[in-house]
Design an enzyme around this catalytic site. Sequence first.
Site, PDB file in Angstrom:
ATOM      1  N   GLU A  44      51.075  51.895  37.966  1.00 15.74           N
ATOM      2  CA  GLU A  44      50.781  51.314  36.656  1.00 15.74           C
ATOM      3  C   GLU A  44      52.081  50.903  35.966  1.00 15.74           C
ATOM      4  OE1 GLU A  44      48.037  50.699  34.926  1.00 15.74           O
ATOM      5  OE2 GLU A  44      46.429  51.772  35.976  1.00 15.74           O
TER       6      GLU A  44
ATOM      7  N   HIS B 125      45.590  44.637  41.203  1.00 20.70           N
ATOM      8  CA  HIS B 125      44.246  45.126  40.902  1.00 20.70           C
ATOM      9  C   HIS B 125      43.251  43.972  40.839  1.00 20.70           C
ATOM     10  CE1 HIS B 125      41.800  48.228  38.336  1.00 20.70           C
ATOM     11  NE2 HIS B 125      41.303  48.055  39.543  1.00 20.70           N
TER      12      HIS B 125
ATOM     13  N   ASP C 127      44.547  42.470  35.938  1.00 23.44           N
ATOM     14  CA  ASP C 127      45.909  43.025  36.019  1.00 23.44           C
ATOM     15  C   ASP C 127      46.456  43.035  37.452  1.00 23.44           C
ATOM     16  OD1 ASP C 127      43.817  45.079  36.302  1.00 23.44           O
ATOM     17  OD2 ASP C 127      45.452  46.518  36.527  1.00 23.44           O
TER      18      ASP C 127
END
Length: 277
Positions: free
Chosen positions: A148, A186, A196
């Site tokens: 992330e 993603h 994303d």
Amino acid sequence: MKEILNGKNKLILSIPLFFLAACSTNKYAATNKVYKEQAKVFGNTLKEMPPLSQNVEMIAPDQQFFIGSVNFGIRKPNFVIIHHTAQTSTDQTIKTFTLKSTQTSAHYVVGRDGKVVHMVNDYLRANHAGVAKWGNETDLNSCSLGIELDNNGDEPYSDAQINSLISLLTTLKKKYNIPVQGFIGHSDIAPKRKIDPNKFPWKKLAEQGFGLWYDDILQIPPPEFDATVALRIIGYDISNMPAAIIAFKRHFVQTDISPVLTLSDNMILFNLYRKYM
């Protein structure tokens, strides 16, 4: 004597205060404890002989046996999935990943300042991919690492963040022998519901060996070129073609993410299709 005792008492009192202060500095001590306890449960499960709940129900107990082989290892990831957090800070994301109610996590979080937070052991399954598909793989959580990036989804990625990401990817690629084409986003694996990492510098990563990119010189595809087949070969879920086209263009085109392939888009797709063949 009284002064000495007072000094001694002060020393004794200072010891627990020191430990209390040391404990209070780690605001994630409680969640770290939960992590350790859960990991211990998994470890105990692996040590069970025979493994629990892995018997074959249709075969009689006296007709099946467990004998431990000496040739085995831990599962390794084949993909790295890159996300943006869609949040405003690393601390906010860490809080999200340390609340049971969210049921979501990632292996790593890379902050805007370049700091890297490791949150799930690489050998464990993190809940980052969700409902997704890439090629024939439908359980991406079980065969990938999730990273992330601290980014709200509509802002530039800092140099410090991208540099740290490249350093992290370099380590993961070497450690687990992840193929070049195994570095994806993603939105690539969940085109119907995710965007994303948005506005992400995929070309810069590809130049470092993380993901494929198209050549500078392109050619017009032959008349028989089938864009649907090409997207499927690359890995996209083509059950919803408009979503697959948008995901492809979000990754490789970026200046236009409409659900229609132009001649230029087809030239890029044809070039990449031949690399994935």
